[in-house]
Enzyme design. Structure first.
Site, PDB file in Angstrom:
ATOM      1  N   THR A  95      44.255  52.561  49.644  1.00 34.77           N
ATOM      2  CA  THR A  95      45.079  52.415  48.434  1.00 34.77           C
ATOM      3  C   THR A  95      44.463  53.193  47.269  1.00 34.77           C
ATOM      4  O   THR A  95      45.193  53.700  46.407  1.00 34.77           O
ATOM      5  CB  THR A  95      45.267  50.935  48.029  1.00 34.77           C
ATOM      6  OG1 THR A  95      44.005  50.369  47.706  1.00 34.77           O
ATOM      7  CG2 THR A  95      45.945  50.138  49.119  1.00 34.77           C
TER       8      THR A  95
ATOM      9  N   LEU B 226      25.555  56.031  52.608  1.00 31.85           N
ATOM     10  CA  LEU B 226      25.021  57.359  52.914  1.00 31.85           C
ATOM     11  C   LEU B 226      23.521  57.375  52.646  1.00 31.85           C
ATOM     12  O   LEU B 226      23.054  56.792  51.664  1.00 31.85           O
ATOM     13  CB  LEU B 226      25.732  58.410  52.059  1.00 31.85           C
ATOM     14  CG  LEU B 226      27.233  58.579  52.385  1.00 31.85           C
ATOM     15  CD1 LEU B 226      27.944  59.332  51.268  1.00 31.85           C
ATOM     16  CD2 LEU B 226      27.430  59.287  53.728  1.00 31.85           C
TER      17      LEU B 226
ATOM     18  N   HIS C 208      33.587  50.744  43.169  1.00 31.21           N
ATOM     19  CA  HIS C 208      33.090  49.454  43.669  1.00 31.21           C
ATOM     20  C   HIS C 208      33.893  48.330  43.006  1.00 31.21           C
ATOM     21  O   HIS C 208      34.097  48.348  41.786  1.00 31.21           O
ATOM     22  CB  HIS C 208      31.598  49.301  43.351  1.00 31.21           C
ATOM     23  CG  HIS C 208      31.042  48.025  43.891  1.00 31.21           C
ATOM     24  ND1 HIS C 208      30.783  47.856  45.239  1.00 31.21           N
ATOM     25  CD2 HIS C 208      30.743  46.850  43.292  1.00 31.21           C
ATOM     26  CE1 HIS C 208      30.351  46.630  45.438  1.00 31.21           C
ATOM     27  NE2 HIS C 208      30.307  45.995  44.278  1.00 31.21           N
TER      28      HIS C 208
ATOM     29  N   GLU D 241      20.477  57.535  45.922  1.00 31.56           N
ATOM     30  CA  GLU D 241      19.842  56.932  47.106  1.00 31.56           C
ATOM     31  C   GLU D 241      19.814  55.402  47.052  1.00 31.56           C
ATOM     32  O   GLU D 241      19.536  54.757  48.051  1.00 31.56           O
ATOM     33  CB  GLU D 241      18.419  57.508  47.302  1.00 31.56           C
ATOM     34  CG  GLU D 241      17.376  57.096  46.282  1.00 31.56           C
ATOM     35  CD  GLU D 241      17.532  57.755  44.902  1.00 31.56           C
ATOM     36  OE1 GLU D 241      18.458  58.588  44.707  1.00 31.56           O
ATOM     37  OE2 GLU D 241      16.733  57.423  44.017  1.00 31.56           O
TER      38      GLU D 241
ATOM     39  N   ALA E  64      42.367  47.496  37.818  1.00 33.06           N
ATOM     40  CA  ALA E  64      41.149  48.244  37.501  1.00 33.06           C
ATOM     41  C   ALA E  64      40.934  49.472  38.398  1.00 33.06           C
ATOM     42  O   ALA E  64      40.985  50.606  37.924  1.00 33.06           O
ATOM     43  CB  ALA E  64      39.940  47.313  37.575  1.00 33.06           C
ATOM     44  N   GLU E  65      40.741  49.266  39.692  1.00 38.12           N
ATOM     45  CA  GLU E  65      40.352  50.386  40.572  1.00 38.12           C
ATOM     46  C   GLU E  65      41.336  51.550  40.525  1.00 38.12           C
ATOM     47  O   GLU E  65      40.936  52.704  40.347  1.00 38.12           O
ATOM     48  CB  GLU E  65      40.239  49.911  42.025  1.00 38.12           C
ATOM     49  CG  GLU E  65      39.132  48.916  42.252  1.00 38.12           C
ATOM     50  CD  GLU E  65      38.971  48.560  43.721  1.00 38.12           C
ATOM     51  OE1 GLU E  65      38.849  49.466  44.552  1.00 38.12           O
ATOM     52  OE2 GLU E  65      38.979  47.361  44.041  1.00 38.12           O
TER      53      GLU E  65
HETATM   54  C1  GAR Z   1      38.401  48.765  47.581  1.00 37.52           C
HETATM   55  O1  GAR Z   1      38.506  47.524  46.933  1.00 37.52           O
HETATM   56  C2  GAR Z   1      37.091  49.440  47.241  1.00 37.52           C
HETATM   57  O2  GAR Z   1      36.682  49.238  45.931  1.00 37.52           O
HETATM   58  C3  GAR Z   1      36.158  48.725  48.189  1.00 37.52           C
HETATM   59  O3  GAR Z   1      36.896  48.584  49.389  1.00 37.52           O
HETATM   60  C4  GAR Z   1      38.300  48.566  49.097  1.00 37.52           C
HETATM   61  C5  GAR Z   1      38.968  49.675  49.872  1.00 37.52           C
HETATM   62  O4  GAR Z   1      40.358  49.648  49.712  1.00 37.52           O
HETATM   63  N1  GAR Z   1      34.949  49.474  48.364  1.00 37.52           N
HETATM   64  C6  GAR Z   1      33.751  48.900  48.506  1.00 37.52           C
HETATM   65  O5  GAR Z   1      33.592  47.696  48.575  1.00 37.52           O
HETATM   66  C7  GAR Z   1      32.580  49.867  48.590  1.00 37.52           C
HETATM   67  N2  GAR Z   1      31.356  49.178  48.330  1.00 37.52           N
HETATM   68  P1  GAR Z   1      41.272  50.932  49.956  1.00 37.52           P
HETATM   69  O6  GAR Z   1      40.923  51.490  51.338  1.00 37.52           O
HETATM   70  O7  GAR Z   1      42.672  50.357  49.971  1.00 37.52           O
HETATM   71  O8  GAR Z   1      41.061  51.920  48.865  1.00 37.52           O
END
Ligand code: GAR
Length: 202
Positions: A15, A96, A112, A150, A182-183
């Site tokens: 997403t 990574l 995140h 890192e 947010a994301e």
């Molecule tokens: C998202 O919430 C992203 O922030 C999280 O996984 C989900 C992926 O959703 N990522 C982490 O936790 C990385 N540490 P998406 O595949 O629908 O974008």
């Protein structure tokens, strides 16, 4: 310099990749262009999203390649072949190694689903992050976009956005709201900001 060439690394639903593609179509992401999507899972829906948008895809599965070293070597090969300038981890579920990240200083960004330095680091990914926030009882959470170095989730912060937690939230309802509020907003804005800076400093 023409547009920054972006590769998105994904593992699941994609997403966040969808939000980046939309931002590109709507003219929010203009300094960079997604040229390649690499998935660590062959059946990730993110690959379909990329194909539907006409973006080149590749798959690199750690188990099939045999080791973290071989997995990272395959990703590096794909990045070089496609002359990638900026890597966006958009729901990429593998950490990574320092050996990889040292080759791309300030050229890898990650989203995140919490306000770093809360609920982050090794073992804090996906739905688990929201379970941790609810378990702790914080009233505000959110998302962070940061550079990758890192230290897992330890690189310089680029953007953050807070989201209120509701009394009746479950990890699932909270995950959905953090993504929507947010994301999906800050990842495209951060991608544009970093791309514009790369062009300026060329
Ligand atoms: C998202 O919430 C992203 O922030 C999280 O996984 C989900 C992926 O959703 N990522 C982490 O936790 C990385 N540490 P998406 O595949 O629908 O974008």
């Amino acid at each position: 310099m023409s547009k920054v060439k972006i590769a998105c690394l994904v593992s699941g639903g994609g997403t966040n990749l969808g939000a980046l593609i939309k931002a590109q179509q709507e003219g929010i992401l203009t300094s960079g262009e997604i040229k390649l999507v690499i998935s660590s899972k062959a059946d990730a829906y993110a690959l379909t999203r990329a194909e539907n948008a006409g973006i080149k895809t590749a798959v690199a599965v750690k188990k099939e390649l045999g080791s973290q070293e071989a997995f990272e070597a395959e990703i590096k090969k794909l990045l070089k072949e496609n002359e990638i300038d900026l890597i966006i981890l958009a729901g990429f579920m593998t950490i990574l190694s320092a050996d990889f990240t040292k080759d791309y200083p300030d050229r890898i960004i990650n989203v995140h689903p919490a306000l770093i330095p809360s609920f982050c680091g090794k073992g804090a990914y996906g739905l688990k992050v929201h379970e941790m926030a609810l378990e702790y009882g914080v009233k505000v959470t959110g998302a962070t976009v940061h550079f990758v170095n890192e230290i897992p989730d330890g690189g310089k912060i680029i953007m953050q956005k807070a989201v209120d937690i509701k009394d009746n939230d479950t990890a699932e309802t909270l995950q959905k709201r953090v993504m929507e509020e947010a994301e999906w907003k800050i990842l495209p804005l951060a991608a544009e900001k970093v791309s514009a800076e790369i062009i300026k400093n060329k």
